[in-house]
Design an enzyme around this catalytic site. Sequence first.
Site, PDB file in Angstrom:
ATOM      1  N   ASP A   1     -14.492  77.775  57.815  1.00  0.00           N
ATOM      2  CA  ASP A   1     -14.619  76.909  59.087  1.00  0.00           C
ATOM      3  C   ASP A   1     -15.977  77.487  59.618  1.00  0.00           C
ATOM      4  O   ASP A   1     -16.150  78.354  60.559  1.00  0.00           O
ATOM      5  CB  ASP A   1     -13.575  77.127  60.210  1.00  0.00           C
ATOM      6  N   ASP A  28     -18.637  71.293  57.327  1.00  0.00           N
ATOM      7  CA  ASP A  28     -18.495  72.817  57.108  1.00  0.00           C
ATOM      8  C   ASP A  28     -19.061  73.100  55.805  1.00  0.00           C
ATOM      9  O   ASP A  28     -19.146  72.484  54.708  1.00  0.00           O
ATOM     10  CB  ASP A  28     -17.301  73.571  57.093  1.00  0.00           C
ATOM     11  N   ASP A  82      -0.048  49.186  75.098  1.00  0.00           N
ATOM     12  CA  ASP A  82       0.053  50.254  74.203  1.00  0.00           C
ATOM     13  C   ASP A  82       1.450  50.244  73.463  1.00  0.00           C
ATOM     14  O   ASP A  82       1.663  50.568  72.390  1.00  0.00           O
ATOM     15  CB  ASP A  82      -0.314  51.613  74.801  1.00  0.00           C
ATOM     16  N   ASN A 125       0.558  48.487  84.213  1.00  0.00           N
ATOM     17  CA  ASN A 125      -0.629  49.281  83.541  1.00  0.00           C
ATOM     18  C   ASN A 125      -0.105  50.474  82.932  1.00  0.00           C
ATOM     19  O   ASN A 125      -0.097  50.840  81.508  1.00  0.00           O
ATOM     20  CB  ASN A 125      -1.787  49.497  84.507  1.00  0.00           C
ATOM     21  N   SER A 159      -1.015  45.409  86.120  1.00  0.00           N
ATOM     22  CA  SER A 159      -0.306  45.031  85.217  1.00  0.00           C
ATOM     23  C   SER A 159      -1.006  45.279  83.863  1.00  0.00           C
ATOM     24  O   SER A 159      -2.310  45.860  84.162  1.00  0.00           O
ATOM     25  CB  SER A 159       0.135  43.539  84.982  1.00  0.00           C
ATOM     26  N   GLN A 160      -0.986  44.774  82.999  1.00  0.00           N
ATOM     27  CA  GLN A 160      -1.418  44.793  81.555  1.00  0.00           C
ATOM     28  C   GLN A 160      -1.259  43.714  80.618  1.00  0.00           C
ATOM     29  O   GLN A 160      -0.309  42.800  80.849  1.00  0.00           O
ATOM     30  CB  GLN A 160      -1.206  46.240  80.737  1.00  0.00           C
ATOM     31  N   GLU A 194      -7.711  57.441  89.153  1.00  0.00           N
ATOM     32  CA  GLU A 194      -7.239  58.093  87.959  1.00  0.00           C
ATOM     33  C   GLU A 194      -8.544  58.223  87.130  1.00  0.00           C
ATOM     34  O   GLU A 194      -8.540  59.047  86.236  1.00  0.00           O
ATOM     35  CB  GLU A 194      -6.610  56.897  87.109  1.00  0.00           C
ATOM     36  N   GLY A 219      -6.817  45.696  79.995  1.00  0.00           N
ATOM     37  CA  GLY A 219      -6.780  46.597  79.117  1.00  0.00           C
ATOM     38  C   GLY A 219      -7.827  46.937  78.083  1.00  0.00           C
ATOM     39  O   GLY A 219      -8.145  47.783  77.275  1.00  0.00           O
ATOM     40  N   ASP A 226     -10.912  48.260  79.461  1.00  0.00           N
ATOM     41  CA  ASP A 226     -11.954  49.153  80.257  1.00  0.00           C
ATOM     42  C   ASP A 226     -12.776  50.088  79.232  1.00  0.00           C
ATOM     43  O   ASP A 226     -11.883  50.880  78.812  1.00  0.00           O
ATOM     44  CB  ASP A 226     -11.048  49.451  81.352  1.00  0.00           C
ATOM     45  N   GLU A 272      -8.125  57.479  68.964  1.00  0.00           N
ATOM     46  CA  GLU A 272      -8.002  56.264  69.860  1.00  0.00           C
ATOM     47  C   GLU A 272      -8.758  55.148  69.217  1.00  0.00           C
ATOM     48  O   GLU A 272      -8.239  53.879  69.430  1.00  0.00           O
ATOM     49  CB  GLU A 272      -8.408  56.605  71.272  1.00  0.00           C
TER      50      GLU A 272
END
Length: 736
Positions: free
Chosen positions: A92, A103, A287, A323, A333-334, A399, A451, A453, A657
């Site tokens: 490492d 590495d 999701d 959401n 909502s979503q 948020e 969704g 964003d 993600e």
Amino acid sequence: MSEAPQARRVGSVDDHSVYDDAKTYYTSEERHNNSRSGPRQRTYSQNSLLGQMERLGLKEPFRRGSHDESNHNRRFLIQVDPTLESLKSQEDTDGNMQITIEDNGPKVLTLRTAGSNGHNRFDIRGTYMLSNLLQELTLAQEYGRKQVILDEARLNENPVNRLSRLIRDHFWDALTRRIDASSIEVAAKDPKDWTDDPRPRIYVPKGAPEQLEYYKKLAADKPDIRLDVVELPETITPEYVVGINKAPGLLAVDMEETVDPKTGERVMSGRPFVVPGGRFNELYGWDSYMESLGLLVNDKVYLAKSMVLNFCFCIKHYGKILNATRSYYLCRSQPPFLTDMALRVYDKIRHEPDATEFLRTAILAAIKEYHSVWVAEPRLDPVTGLSRYRPEGTGVPPETEADHFLHILEPYYKKHNMTFKEFVEAYNFGRIREPELDKYFLHDRAVRESGHDTSYRLEGVCADLATVDLNTLLFKYETDIARTIRNVFGDKLVIPAEYCVGSLQPGQVETSAIWDRRSKRRKLAIDKYLWNEEAGMYFDYDTAKRQQCNYESCTTFWALWAGVASPKQAAIMVTRALPKFEAYGGLLSGTEESRGQIGLDRPNRQWDYPYGWAPQQMLAWTGLYRYSFTEEAERLAYKWLFMITKAFSDFNGVVVEKYDVTRPVDPHRVDAEYGNQGLGFKGVAKEGFGWVNASYIYGLQIINAHMRRALGTLTPYDTFIKALEDNRNRALSEMV
């Protein structure tokens, strides 16, 4: 679609599986006792001597431990702490507690074999095996092991099998939450809580007295966790939501009665759900649908079913699928996926006695949501008959990071001679009026409800757009509801009082014909306002300007998923639109041309080029399959899966993600406003990211068996397809 792959189970010591989950593997005393290879004390003394010699800079005489050339069921005898330290110090080199292709270590570490009682040695080589060793020893250390007997098969495991196994046996469990005594401390944690006192807090709707009583008792029984229990009012307004932004908390979801296995008593238990991961530690809308696609493949049907029932609870008590289940999302909502999600679960449980009632509840909830949210003001555009993301709300979304809107609000707080915080407070509670700012946040809230964003496709206009995505989803609602009423409920569904909204009356009977007409009207409107024959794709429609937009978005393929495209339209899309979005790692969110130039004053947006997202991939694969474009679906799925597998192999098991689908080497590196979730782990990744986990499991159902084998050898798509063509040409030439 091919069958779900099963992890190969290889017999090991005491008939334990080589591929047991980490808890089973590392907590077995029998497995890690080297009794089959000789006295344990002898092994300790040898390793102790070797450690002393290494610290003195001396080399062990070769005769004391020859290299082991055997390759059948090899196992290693490892002292966990010193080996882990040696591995990190040697391999490492950038000190980030990961071993990756970046590495610069020697990429080789010698381990002692258990079969020789530590006398023989074997070299572990390459980034993949060494990073797997780091992951395994990190887990062993966490489970308190000082010595392990580690199967080599866990280090050189086929990467497709390894990632599939980790998702099935580890990641889903790590992402599962219940809002009850068993885990409320974990579930209540909110990385998006920027207040001075981020204590656990839960808001309970007015019509759920059992939950209210349960959480009040929990707070009294566990005073150390400081749980704050608040009952919501009957009517929830945007002004009320702004008023509780300084005390954010979880929103209660469904609970069920279960039997305590220890006492035999009936107790309340939270219905489980899967969170996306990272900073997103609550039940999210779309999701959850995407996650359910993977959960169902992994036979976690109860979990997917519970998430559907949690959504039904949200519609009943909060008026919509939110959401996410935090207080600051109460007005938002979503993208709606409930009908398809419920039908997929129903297909798995139709043999169960309560299956029909489960589906009835879900369809009734979807009908209520459809009428009260999506085809009502302010989301319905009465001129086109199409719907928009246009949530209620007021003020600045709480948020986001504290400085997220700093550049937007700076002219305003300077204008009013206030600090940033003073202005936000005054603006949120209506003491200052700024119409232009109201308009900005109307569209910002709409982007978040979509969704997507954020994206230049939607920025500053979203609340006015009849988007392709939303209206194809509503078409799917209409056709799903029609088909279900016709095929499951004998073409007659009675609406109980609790599901009545708008013009719906208690006892009213819904038939398939009503919903068939709705879907036909929507298809006509979609074809009129959203379809562009020349471009060969669907575009959003601006209801304020009364014109079609020109941003090329991957959401055009949602029309295939929903079945709203005609066969001719589908063929045109595959010919004209698909080449614009296809990239190295799958589908782009949008085209580079539509995104426009990027610079200091116009940074990247995460839902634009060059990024690709799991939902876009899965919906496109399913849609292409629906219209028999099997080859295209398999190709796109292979590219996405290869990109994920390659990053997983090269970067210490990373699963994130979103990905830059134009980067062959490090697609997990994303230069956009929110960074990337799933990167900040030490030693071993434990949860991946919800919908990417699902896309991997689901994608393996899309590709064929030959592709799966090639994927396991990390063969790029172009190399794979060329080899197929060469083999085909060779076979043809031999026939001549």
